[in-house]
Write an enzyme that holds these catalytic residues in place. Sequence first.
Site, PDB file in Angstrom:
ATOM      1  N   TYR A   1      -1.782  -1.970  10.520  1.00 52.38           N
ATOM      2  CA  TYR A   1      -2.969  -2.379   9.765  1.00 52.38           C
ATOM      3  C   TYR A   1      -2.574  -3.403   8.695  1.00 52.38           C
ATOM      4  CZ  TYR A   1      -5.503   1.276  12.181  1.00 52.38           C
ATOM      5  OH  TYR A   1      -6.080   2.036  13.162  1.00 52.38           O
ATOM      6  N   CYS A   2      -2.306  -2.927   7.507  1.00 54.59           N
ATOM      7  CA  CYS A   2      -2.115  -3.832   6.373  1.00 54.59           C
ATOM      8  C   CYS A   2      -0.812  -4.624   6.437  1.00 54.59           C
ATOM      9  CB  CYS A   2      -2.229  -3.061   5.068  1.00 54.59           C
ATOM     10  SG  CYS A   2      -3.885  -2.334   4.867  1.00 54.59           S
ATOM     11  N   VAL A   3       0.256  -4.037   6.954  1.00 57.40           N
ATOM     12  CA  VAL A   3       1.510  -4.789   7.072  1.00 57.40           C
ATOM     13  C   VAL A   3       1.334  -5.908   8.092  1.00 57.40           C
ATOM     14  CG1 VAL A   3       3.946  -4.663   7.761  1.00 57.40           C
ATOM     15  CG2 VAL A   3       2.968  -2.878   6.289  1.00 57.40           C
TER      16      VAL A   3
ATOM     17  N   ASP B   1       0.774  -1.249   0.000  1.00 54.77           N
ATOM     18  CA  ASP B   1       0.000   0.000   0.000  1.00 54.77           C
ATOM     19  C   ASP B   1       0.802   1.294   0.000  1.00 54.77           C
ATOM     20  OD1 ASP B   1      -2.121  -1.719   0.063  1.00 54.77           O
ATOM     21  OD2 ASP B   1      -2.691  -1.287   2.124  1.00 54.77           O
TER      22      ASP B   1
ATOM     23  N   THR C   1      -1.088  -8.622   6.693  1.00 58.99           N
ATOM     24  CA  THR C   1      -0.498  -9.378   5.594  1.00 58.99           C
ATOM     25  C   THR C   1       0.614 -10.290   6.101  1.00 58.99           C
ATOM     26  OG1 THR C   1      -1.146  -7.661   4.027  1.00 58.99           O
ATOM     27  CG2 THR C   1       0.605  -9.168   3.324  1.00 58.99           C
TER      28      THR C   1
END
Length: 175
Positions: free
Chosen positions: A107-109, A9, A112
């Site tokens: 969040y995304c790290v 992202d 994932t």
Amino acid sequence: MRAALVIVDMQEVLIPHMWRGEELADRIAGLADRARERGVPVVALQQIGGAMFAPEAPGTRLCERLRLHPSDIVVQKSAVDGFYRSALAEVLDGFDTVVLTGVGTDYCVDATARSAVSHGFDVVLVEDGHSTAANGDQEAGLTAEQIIARHNRLLSAMIHPGGTVTVRSTAEIFF
């Protein structure tokens, strides 16, 4: 070890709001150059969906500072977990290690990294290669630096039969 570099992202709309966002983008671009030199694929995840990430919105574009190449793979995703209903698992078929970098740390790290291990991958989390909101988490009383350090520590201590998470600085990543 058959590794792929996964960049999470790093989008134009997010970089100005991240702690040291432009510095991070430059560091990741250098890491991507090193990966390509060694024949390691570069995969960039791109969040799509919602008002902030509308496909046609200019800020949804991946950060130009990354200097992505036409040979790099862009995988669009719609959730914090880069694997959730995306093509990421298929793109990584045949690999056993994900070198993970990008935003946002908490969040995304994080999502994932956890999902990658659940999918059977070993993860190398780039210690100085992910970031969070510039103002940290004021409700929790944590600075950006504390959030990053905490996630480096928590993810590296994670126990999962699918894979491991190790934390390495950019300088320690040799592909």
